[in-house]
Design a protein around this motif. Structure first.
Motif, PDB file in Angstrom:
ATOM      1  N   ALA A  47       0.482  -1.044  -0.028  1.00  8.48           N
ATOM      2  CA  ALA A  47       0.141  -0.181   0.140  1.00  8.48           C
ATOM      3  C   ALA A  47       0.730   1.127  -0.154  1.00  8.48           C
ATOM      4  CB  ALA A  47      -0.868   0.295   0.963  1.00  8.48           C
ATOM      5  N   GLY A  48       1.938   1.379   0.849  1.00 10.90           N
ATOM      6  CA  GLY A  48       3.155   2.586   0.626  1.00 10.90           C
ATOM      7  C   GLY A  48       3.330   2.439   1.827  1.00 10.90           C
ATOM      8  N   LYS A  49       2.663   1.633   3.091  1.00  8.33           N
ATOM      9  CA  LYS A  49       3.845   2.523   3.842  1.00  8.33           C
ATOM     10  C   LYS A  49       5.156   2.964   4.673  1.00  8.33           C
ATOM     11  CE  LYS A  49       1.729  -1.676   6.054  1.00  8.33           C
ATOM     12  NZ  LYS A  49       1.653  -2.380   4.889  1.00  8.33           N
ATOM     13  N   SER A  50       5.573   1.206   4.059  1.00  8.83           N
ATOM     14  CA  SER A  50       6.815   1.596   4.229  1.00  8.83           C
ATOM     15  C   SER A  50       7.700   2.451   3.329  1.00  8.83           C
ATOM     16  CB  SER A  50       8.007   0.206   3.892  1.00  8.83           C
ATOM     17  OG  SER A  50       7.274  -0.619   4.624  1.00  8.83           O
ATOM     18  N   THR A  51       7.421   2.618   2.268  1.00  4.46           N
ATOM     19  CA  THR A  51       7.855   3.896   1.481  1.00  4.46           C
ATOM     20  C   THR A  51       7.853   5.435   2.231  1.00  4.46           C
ATOM     21  OG1 THR A  51       7.115   2.650  -0.953  1.00  4.46           O
ATOM     22  CG2 THR A  51       7.700   4.589  -0.935  1.00  4.46           C
ATOM     23  N   LEU A  52       5.939   5.324   2.505  1.00  2.00           N
ATOM     24  CA  LEU A  52       6.114   6.864   3.078  1.00  2.00           C
ATOM     25  C   LEU A  52       7.436   6.699   4.881  1.00  2.00           C
ATOM     26  CD1 LEU A  52       4.484   9.811   4.449  1.00  2.00           C
ATOM     27  CD2 LEU A  52       2.561   8.060   5.361  1.00  2.00           C
ATOM     28  N   LEU A  53       7.523   5.871   5.592  1.00  3.03           N
ATOM     29  CA  LEU A  53       8.320   6.042   6.824  1.00  3.03           C
ATOM     30  C   LEU A  53       9.619   6.624   6.022  1.00  3.03           C
ATOM     31  CD1 LEU A  53       7.343   3.268   9.249  1.00  3.03           C
ATOM     32  CD2 LEU A  53       6.194   5.767   8.666  1.00  3.03           C
ATOM     33  N   ARG A  54       9.834   6.067   5.134  1.00 10.35           N
ATOM     34  CA  ARG A  54      11.442   5.623   4.613  1.00 10.35           C
ATOM     35  C   ARG A  54      11.553   7.459   3.795  1.00 10.35           C
ATOM     36  NH1 ARG A  54      14.238   1.482   3.411  1.00 10.35           N
ATOM     37  NH2 ARG A  54      15.641   2.258   1.518  1.00 10.35           N
ATOM     38  N   ALA A  55      10.386   7.231   3.247  1.00  7.38           N
ATOM     39  CA  ALA A  55      10.445   9.178   2.394  1.00  7.38           C
ATOM     40  C   ALA A  55      11.079  10.131   3.781  1.00  7.38           C
ATOM     41  CB  ALA A  55       9.499   9.307   1.875  1.00  7.38           C
ATOM     42  N   VAL A  56      10.175  10.330   4.585  1.00  4.16           N
ATOM     43  CA  VAL A  56      10.593  10.438   5.295  1.00  4.16           C
ATOM     44  C   VAL A  56      11.946  10.975   6.216  1.00  4.16           C
ATOM     45  CG1 VAL A  56       9.406  11.471   7.688  1.00  4.16           C
ATOM     46  CG2 VAL A  56       8.224  10.335   6.159  1.00  4.16           C
ATOM     47  N   LEU A  57      11.682  10.124   5.990  1.00  2.00           N
ATOM     48  CA  LEU A  57      14.117   9.570   6.862  1.00  2.00           C
ATOM     49  C   LEU A  57      14.350  10.019   5.465  1.00  2.00           C
ATOM     50  CD1 LEU A  57      14.942   9.096   9.458  1.00  2.00           C
ATOM     51  CD2 LEU A  57      15.351   7.382   8.645  1.00  2.00           C
ATOM     52  N   GLY A  58      14.553  10.463   5.072  1.00  2.00           N
ATOM     53  CA  GLY A  58      14.998  10.448   3.305  1.00  2.00           C
ATOM     54  C   GLY A  58      15.978   9.486   3.229  1.00  2.00           C
ATOM     55  N   LEU A  59      14.842   7.986   2.667  1.00  2.00           N
ATOM     56  CA  LEU A  59      16.109   7.050   2.769  1.00  2.00           C
ATOM     57  C   LEU A  59      15.258   6.961   1.342  1.00  2.00           C
ATOM     58  CD1 LEU A  59      15.904   4.496   5.934  1.00  2.00           C
ATOM     59  CD2 LEU A  59      18.258   6.102   4.541  1.00  2.00           C
ATOM     60  N   VAL A  60      14.257   7.138   0.906  1.00  2.00           N
ATOM     61  CA  VAL A  60      13.839   7.511  -0.491  1.00  2.00           C
ATOM     62  C   VAL A  60      13.081   8.474  -0.527  1.00  2.00           C
ATOM     63  CG1 VAL A  60      11.963   6.653  -2.194  1.00  2.00           C
ATOM     64  CG2 VAL A  60      12.603   4.971  -0.153  1.00  2.00           C
ATOM     65  N   PRO A  61      14.216   9.298  -2.481  1.00  2.10           N
ATOM     66  CA  PRO A  61      13.672  10.276  -2.925  1.00  2.10           C
ATOM     67  C   PRO A  61      12.064  10.438  -2.998  1.00  2.10           C
ATOM     68  CG  PRO A  61      15.179   8.931  -4.615  1.00  2.10           C
ATOM     69  CD  PRO A  61      15.127   8.406  -2.808  1.00  2.10           C
ATOM     70  N   ALA A  62      11.401  11.984  -2.950  1.00  3.23           N
ATOM     71  CA  ALA A  62       9.835  12.491  -3.079  1.00  3.23           C
ATOM     72  C   ALA A  62      10.221  12.806  -4.153  1.00  3.23           C
ATOM     73  CB  ALA A  62       9.669  13.422  -1.828  1.00  3.23           C
ATOM     74  N   GLY A  63       9.506  12.334  -5.271  1.00  2.00           N
ATOM     75  CA  GLY A  63       9.312  13.530  -6.413  1.00  2.00           C
ATOM     76  C   GLY A  63       8.743  13.849  -6.475  1.00  2.00           C
ATOM     77  N   SER A  64       7.696  14.466  -5.403  1.00  6.99           N
ATOM     78  CA  SER A  64       7.191  16.147  -5.506  1.00  6.99           C
ATOM     79  C   SER A  64       7.073  16.113  -3.918  1.00  6.99           C
ATOM     80  CB  SER A  64       6.464  16.392  -6.810  1.00  6.99           C
ATOM     81  OG  SER A  64       5.518  15.073  -6.104  1.00  6.99           O
ATOM     82  N   GLY A  65       6.227  17.196  -3.367  1.00 12.13           N
ATOM     83  CA  GLY A  65       5.693  17.648  -2.520  1.00 12.13           C
ATOM     84  C   GLY A  65       6.203  17.764  -1.244  1.00 12.13           C
ATOM     85  N   ARG A  66       6.482  18.381  -0.021  1.00 10.93           N
ATOM     86  CA  ARG A  66       6.590  18.816   0.197  1.00 10.93           C
ATOM     87  C   ARG A  66       6.486  18.196   2.249  1.00 10.93           C
ATOM     88  NH1 ARG A  66       5.340  24.598   2.862  1.00 10.93           N
ATOM     89  NH2 ARG A  66       7.946  25.937   3.660  1.00 10.93           N
ATOM     90  N   LEU A  67       8.276  18.010   2.642  1.00 13.98           N
ATOM     91  CA  LEU A  67       8.094  17.508   4.078  1.00 13.98           C
ATOM     92  C   LEU A  67       8.430  18.332   4.954  1.00 13.98           C
ATOM     93  CD1 LEU A  67       9.725  14.233   3.031  1.00 13.98           C
ATOM     94  CD2 LEU A  67       7.517  14.155   4.354  1.00 13.98           C
ATOM     95  N   ARG A  68       7.950  19.037   5.696  1.00 20.08           N
ATOM     96  CA  ARG A  68       8.360  19.854   7.553  1.00 20.08           C
ATOM     97  C   ARG A  68       8.224  18.984   8.347  1.00 20.08           C
ATOM     98  NH1 ARG A  68       9.207  24.570   6.475  1.00 20.08           N
ATOM     99  NH2 ARG A  68       8.843  25.625   7.991  1.00 20.08           N
ATOM    100  N   PHE A  69       9.353  19.335   9.352  1.00 23.44           N
ATOM    101  CA  PHE A  69       9.262  18.519  11.061  1.00 23.44           C
ATOM    102  C   PHE A  69      10.518  19.421  11.275  1.00 23.44           C
ATOM    103  CE2 PHE A  69      12.265  16.317  13.977  1.00 23.44           C
ATOM    104  CZ  PHE A  69      10.843  15.353  14.366  1.00 23.44           C
ATOM    105  N   ALA A  70       9.553  19.475  12.866  1.00 23.80           N
ATOM    106  CA  ALA A  70      10.108  20.547  13.588  1.00 23.80           C
ATOM    107  C   ALA A  70       9.849  21.672  13.420  1.00 23.80           C
ATOM    108  CB  ALA A  70      10.804  20.257  13.947  1.00 23.80           C
TER     109      ALA A  70
END
Length: 245
Positions: A47-70
């Motif tokens: 479904a994409g669960k692991s990909t989402l976690l890995r994208a947040v950590l930067g282990l999978v590059p994001a194609g588009s979109g935005r990630l903000r933390f703290a």
């Protein structure tokens, strides 16, 4: 699990796409995790669960979109830098260092000096008394449940503000899985936010305050865990209309 995602979010994901070899695994995913909140990330295999976690950590590059933390834009930051900002990660399959002792597995993950490292170690041992007893033993000698506790403890040694957990019950007996999820709930109750990807919906919902369901790379449900009924999950897994951000 003290604060809801209606407060200023700790993690914000907006319109995220990501994948492997040109195949999209995430398609416009948007979600947030609040300070001290425990969120169950549910969905079938693929479904994409692991990909989402890995994208947040930067282990999978994001194609588009935005990630903000703290309050920090994660775009372009290496995984090591994201970890130092307060992201902890426990991958699927535990992946402890089998030839190292339990204590060494934990200490190697700390960013602190000697005094801080000792305090973090004590905090992990208080959370996982079995690891204190096994501190001098090689990690390969631990049971599967103990190795999962060690993997979570190792992530906590970095004092994360958000802990990303990928399938923590995988391969564990029902009893050991229940112990692991009781710990997940305790971690969140102590103030560390948790985003846990899990196929076993019942256990994850019991430890979480909110549930997010992924289907084919898109979010199809986002709501309180207590209101995420079996019928709601069946609709989400089998084709509920996609929730638009």
């Amino acid at each position: 699990m003290s604060e809801s995602h209606t407060t200023a979010p700790l993690l914000t994901v907006e319109g995220l796409t990501a994948g492997y070899g040109g195949v999209a695994a995430l398609d416009g995913v948007s979600l947030c995790v609040g300070v001290g909140e425990a969120v169950a990330l549910l969905g079938a295999n693929g479904a994409g669960k692991s990909t989402l976690l890995r994208a947040v950590l930067g282990l999978v590059p994001a194609g588009s979109g935005r990630l903000r933390f703290a309050g920090v834009d994660l775009g372009g930051l290496a995984p090591e830098r994201r970890a130092r900002l307060g992201l902890g990660y426990v991958p699927e399959g535990r992946r402890v260092f089998p030839g190292m002792s339990v204590r060494d597995n934990l200490e190697v993950a700390s960013f602190a000096g000697r005094a801080g490292r000792a305090a973090e170690l004590e905090r992990v041992f208080a959370l996982f008394p079995q690891l204190r007893i096994k501190a001098g033993e090689a990690a390969w000698r631990l049971s599967g449940g103990q190795q999962q506790m060690l993997a979570i403890g190792r992530a906590l040694m970095g004092k994360p503000r958000l802990l990303l957990l990928d399938e923590p019950s995988l391969g564990l007996s029902p009893r050991l899985a229940a112990e692991v999820f009781a710990t997940v709930a305790a971690v969140a109750a102590a103030g560390t936010a948790v985003l846990v990807a899990e196929q076993s919906a019942g256990r994850a919902l019991a430890a979480a305050s909110r549930a997010v369901v992924l289907r084919l790379g898109r979010i199809v449900h986002d709501g309180p865990a207590a209101e995420t009924t079996p019928d709601a999950l069946r609709h989400a897994f089998l084709g509920h209309p996609v929730r638009r951000p």
